[in-house]
Scaffold this motif. Structure first.
Motif, PDB file in Angstrom:
ATOM      1  N   TRP A  82      63.150  49.380  40.104  1.00 57.64           N
ATOM      2  CA  TRP A  82      64.484  48.813  40.275  1.00 57.64           C
ATOM      3  C   TRP A  82      65.117  49.283  41.589  1.00 57.64           C
ATOM      4  O   TRP A  82      65.659  48.489  42.342  1.00 57.64           O
ATOM      5  N   ARG A  83      64.991  50.572  41.871  1.00 61.14           N
ATOM      6  CA  ARG A  83      65.585  51.097  43.112  1.00 61.14           C
ATOM      7  C   ARG A  83      64.877  50.559  44.353  1.00 61.14           C
ATOM      8  O   ARG A  83      65.499  50.301  45.365  1.00 61.14           O
ATOM      9  N   LYS A  84      63.552  50.354  44.283  1.00 63.47           N
ATOM     10  CA  LYS A  84      62.789  49.943  45.454  1.00 63.47           C
ATOM     11  C   LYS A  84      62.806  48.441  45.711  1.00 63.47           C
ATOM     12  O   LYS A  84      62.766  48.012  46.848  1.00 63.47           O
ATOM     13  N   ALA A  85      62.834  47.635  44.637  1.00 68.81           N
ATOM     14  CA  ALA A  85      62.722  46.191  44.843  1.00 68.81           C
ATOM     15  C   ALA A  85      63.520  45.360  43.845  1.00 68.81           C
ATOM     16  O   ALA A  85      63.988  44.283  44.178  1.00 68.81           O
ATOM     17  N   GLY A  86      63.671  45.828  42.633  1.00 65.19           N
ATOM     18  CA  GLY A  86      64.237  45.024  41.568  1.00 65.19           C
ATOM     19  C   GLY A  86      65.652  44.544  41.789  1.00 65.19           C
ATOM     20  O   GLY A  86      65.981  43.390  41.514  1.00 65.19           O
ATOM     21  N   ARG A  87      66.505  45.408  42.289  1.00 68.04           N
ATOM     22  CA  ARG A  87      67.906  45.001  42.452  1.00 68.04           C
ATOM     23  C   ARG A  87      68.090  43.931  43.521  1.00 68.04           C
ATOM     24  O   ARG A  87      69.127  43.294  43.584  1.00 68.04           O
ATOM     25  N   ASP A  88      67.076  43.723  44.355  1.00 62.38           N
ATOM     26  CA  ASP A  88      67.146  42.684  45.385  1.00 62.38           C
ATOM     27  C   ASP A  88      66.495  41.376  44.947  1.00 62.38           C
ATOM     28  O   ASP A  88      66.470  40.423  45.716  1.00 62.38           O
ATOM     29  N   MET A  89      65.956  41.337  43.714  1.00 62.96           N
ATOM     30  CA  MET A  89      65.259  40.141  43.225  1.00 62.96           C
ATOM     31  C   MET A  89      66.141  39.370  42.249  1.00 62.96           C
ATOM     32  O   MET A  89      66.997  39.937  41.598  1.00 62.96           O
ATOM     33  N   THR A  90      65.902  38.065  42.178  1.00 59.36           N
ATOM     34  CA  THR A  90      66.542  37.225  41.175  1.00 59.36           C
ATOM     35  C   THR A  90      65.474  36.842  40.163  1.00 59.36           C
ATOM     36  O   THR A  90      64.486  36.200  40.513  1.00 59.36           O
TER      37      THR A  90
END
Length: 172
Positions: A82-90
């Motif tokens: 989540w910190r590395k990629a998830g929060r930037d994904m839809t």
């Protein structure tokens, strides 16, 4: 003269090897746990560089059937992803999102278009798999590999609780 051009075109993929694309197959075991309240784990699989920024999310397995995309509420429990990629994904995302898996051995394959290994510079990388369960634990397993590929590679690691054996197979 025409034959000469044909041979040059046909031999190009053999020279560049991995650069034309590589398939990745990830096998992982979800252990059967004897707990009072069992929920299938959410699982994220991604590739990161030696410096550990995520370079490509391959799969996010969660409850994709919940109404109004409510299953995404718990993907934050895969804290590292989540910190590395998830929060930037839809989510949901075509080719990446999928349903949770039952306990047992699981296998996911990623063709060249999803793996995108041919777009990465030479160096050290890791395939990372993270599992988290509602009312349960969380675990992360890393499997290092190098690019460019020199041939078929089969690498493995093992989790302790939420994940069992993890095998990464890369085929140039």
């Amino acid at each position: 003269m025409k034959l000469h051009h044909t041979l040059a075109v046909l031999s190009l993929p053999m020279i560049s090897g991995w650069a034309v694309g590589a398939d990745m197959t990830v096998k992982f075991e979800i252990p059967r746990l004897k707990v009072a309240e069992y929920h299938r784990p959410y699982v994220a699989i991604w590739v990161e560089s030696a410096a550990q920024p995520a370079v490509n999310t391959l799969a996010v397995l969660y409850d994709v059937k919940k109404k109004d995309n409510a299953g995404t509420k718990w993907v934050k429990d895969m804290r590292t992803w989540w910190r590395k990629a998830g929060r930037d994904m839809t989510l949901p995302m075509d080719g990446v999102s999928g349903a949770t898996r039952a306990p047992g051995e699981q296998k996911l394959s990623f063709g060249p278009e999803l793996a995108k290994l041919d777009k990465l510079p030479a160096g050290d990388y890791q395939m990372v798999i993270e599992a988290a369960r509602e009312a349960g634990g969380r675990e992360l397993v890393r499997v290092p590999f190098k690019l460019p590929l020199t041939g078929k590679q089969t690498l493995s690691a093992k989790g302790k609780e939420e994940l069992g054996a993890v095998t990464l197979q890369i085929t140039p």
